[in-house]
Design a protein around this motif. Structure first.
Motif, PDB file in Angstrom:
ATOM      1  N   THR A   1       0.870  -1.183   0.000  1.00 51.83           N
ATOM      2  CA  THR A   1       0.000   0.000   0.000  1.00 51.83           C
ATOM      3  C   THR A   1       0.901   1.226   0.000  1.00 51.83           C
ATOM      4  O   THR A   1       1.760   1.369   0.881  1.00 51.83           O
ATOM      5  N   ILE A   2       0.715   2.096  -0.986  1.00 57.86           N
ATOM      6  CA  ILE A   2       1.524   3.317  -1.031  1.00 57.86           C
ATOM      7  C   ILE A   2       0.832   4.382  -0.207  1.00 57.86           C
ATOM      8  O   ILE A   2      -0.310   4.761  -0.496  1.00 57.86           O
ATOM      9  N   THR A   3       1.512   4.868   0.827  1.00 59.09           N
ATOM     10  CA  THR A   3       0.920   5.907   1.687  1.00 59.09           C
ATOM     11  C   THR A   3       1.303   7.301   1.201  1.00 59.09           C
ATOM     12  O   THR A   3       0.577   8.258   1.445  1.00 59.09           O
TER      13      THR A   3
ATOM     14  N   GLY B   1       6.469   6.378   1.048  1.00 58.63           N
ATOM     15  CA  GLY B   1       6.041   5.536   2.162  1.00 58.63           C
ATOM     16  C   GLY B   1       5.253   4.365   1.601  1.00 58.63           C
ATOM     17  O   GLY B   1       4.270   4.577   0.889  1.00 58.63           O
ATOM     18  N   VAL B   2       5.704   3.128   1.870  1.00 54.70           N
ATOM     19  CA  VAL B   2       4.995   1.930   1.396  1.00 54.70           C
ATOM     20  C   VAL B   2       4.837   0.969   2.561  1.00 54.70           C
ATOM     21  O   VAL B   2       5.826   0.644   3.237  1.00 54.70           O
ATOM     22  N   ASP B   3       3.609   0.539   2.809  1.00 52.02           N
ATOM     23  CA  ASP B   3       3.321  -0.497   3.797  1.00 52.02           C
ATOM     24  C   ASP B   3       3.406  -1.845   3.076  1.00 52.02           C
ATOM     25  O   ASP B   3       2.801  -2.013   2.024  1.00 52.02           O
ATOM     26  N   VAL B   4       4.172  -2.790   3.650  1.00 59.55           N
ATOM     27  CA  VAL B   4       4.398  -4.077   2.986  1.00 59.55           C
ATOM     28  C   VAL B   4       4.054  -5.211   3.949  1.00 59.55           C
ATOM     29  O   VAL B   4       4.630  -5.289   5.040  1.00 59.55           O
ATOM     30  N   GLN B   5       3.084  -6.058   3.562  1.00 58.47           N
ATOM     31  CA  GLN B   5       2.681  -7.198   4.392  1.00 58.47           C
ATOM     32  C   GLN B   5       2.942  -8.470   3.603  1.00 58.47           C
ATOM     33  O   GLN B   5       2.413  -8.651   2.514  1.00 58.47           O
TER      34      GLN B   5
END
Ligand code: MN
Length: 297
Positions: free
Chosen positions: A151-153, A172-176
């Protein structure tokens, strides 16, 4: 590429356990990201009201909240009231200069029993005239590839772009990550990077990084162009990739203020404690919140 491991300082912020990653010994900024708190995950017990952060000001920075669990009500001196929910970003811009500022409160929503969030500050370029503002981003670009959800924040990554307002080049990238694998992260020329591990394990150059450890990646003079950051990630790992171009000027931090020098910080402390109108205000009547006092520099 030089790699440093930064370990969090544990703090208590408004009743919530927080791991403070930046500023950190020897490392003050990653691009314009100058402050990084990992709050929770926390479950509120008994008669805890959860997060209760009283009225406080900011200068020369943006507060950037990335919500993972729970709901928080933001109120600011521009008159905005906004609940932030999981997978959303709140971005508050204090504006630049010694005549500008903003103030706000943050509270867990009534009945909400948990909190997990990452709160960052972005230092503003102080040679640019920037007005205070507030933006809420309810949906952000997100996709899943090979059991990894991105998800790119803010910023752009892998051909996707978030609409999040920027005053310097940032990412900012959220990585799961669901299944263990080798993972290559895209790099942009001229960026510094940080990888904040929230859960699980990330391996870089044979070294393991766990929850509340921040990998700081900066370029050396002799670096050739490098396209990727090559990682190994365990199953059920969650991290945030942050990056950006270094700011062209130095920044100093005191309490909730950023400035070019100590004199600017001292002026902000004085102005806030004397109730100067540059910070506006919020009516706290009927709430349990206080107006916080700035500690003298
Ligand atoms: Mn704040």
């Amino acid at each position: 590429m030089s790699v440093d491991k930064l370990i969090a300082h544990e703090k208590d912020v408004g009743g919530i356990p927080v791991a403070r990653m930046l500023p950190n010994h020897g490392k003050r900024t990653i691009g314009a990201w100058c402050f990084l708190d990992h709050a929770g995950p926390a479950i509120f017990e008994g008669d805890s009201q959860g997060l209760q952060v009283g009225l406080h000001p900011h200068t020369n920075l943006q507060t950037f909240t990335w919500m993972l669990e729970g709901e928080v009500l933001h109120k600011d001196s521009l008159g905005n009231e906004q609940v932030i929910r999981p997978k959303q970003v709140n971005l508050m811009t204090a504006g630049t200069g010694d005549h500008r500022g903003i103030s706000h409160t943050e509270q867990s929503v009534d009945g909400c029993d948990r909190l997990h969030a990452v709160q960052l500050w972005i230092a503003l370029p102080m040679d640019v005239d920037i007005e205070p503002s507030f933006h809420h981003y309810p949906t952000l670009p997100t996709w899943t590839d090979n059991d990894v959800t991105y998800t790119i924040t803010t910023g752009q990554y892998a051909g996707w772009q978030a609409a999040t307002l920027q005053y310097s080049k940032l990412l900012g990238v959220d990585v799961q990550v669901r299944t263990a694998q080798a993972l290559q992260l895209e790099q942009q020329t001229g960026f510094e990077y940080g990888i904040l591990v929230l859960r699980g394990r990330v391996v870089l150059n044979g070294e393991s990084y766990y929850s509340n450890e921040l990998i700081s990646l900066s370029h050396c003079e002799q670096d050739n162009h490098v396209d990727t950051i090559d990682l190994w990630v365990d199953a059920d790992t969650h991290f945030m990739l942050i990056g950006g171009e270094p700011l062209p000027h130095r920044t100093v931090i005191w309490w909730n203020f950023i400035d070019k020098d100590q004199a600017g910080l001292q002026q902000s402390v004085k102005d806030w404690n004397e109730g100067h109108q540059r910070f506006g205000t919020i009516d706290l009547e009927g709430t349990s919140l206080n107006r916080l006092i700035a500690p003298v520099l």
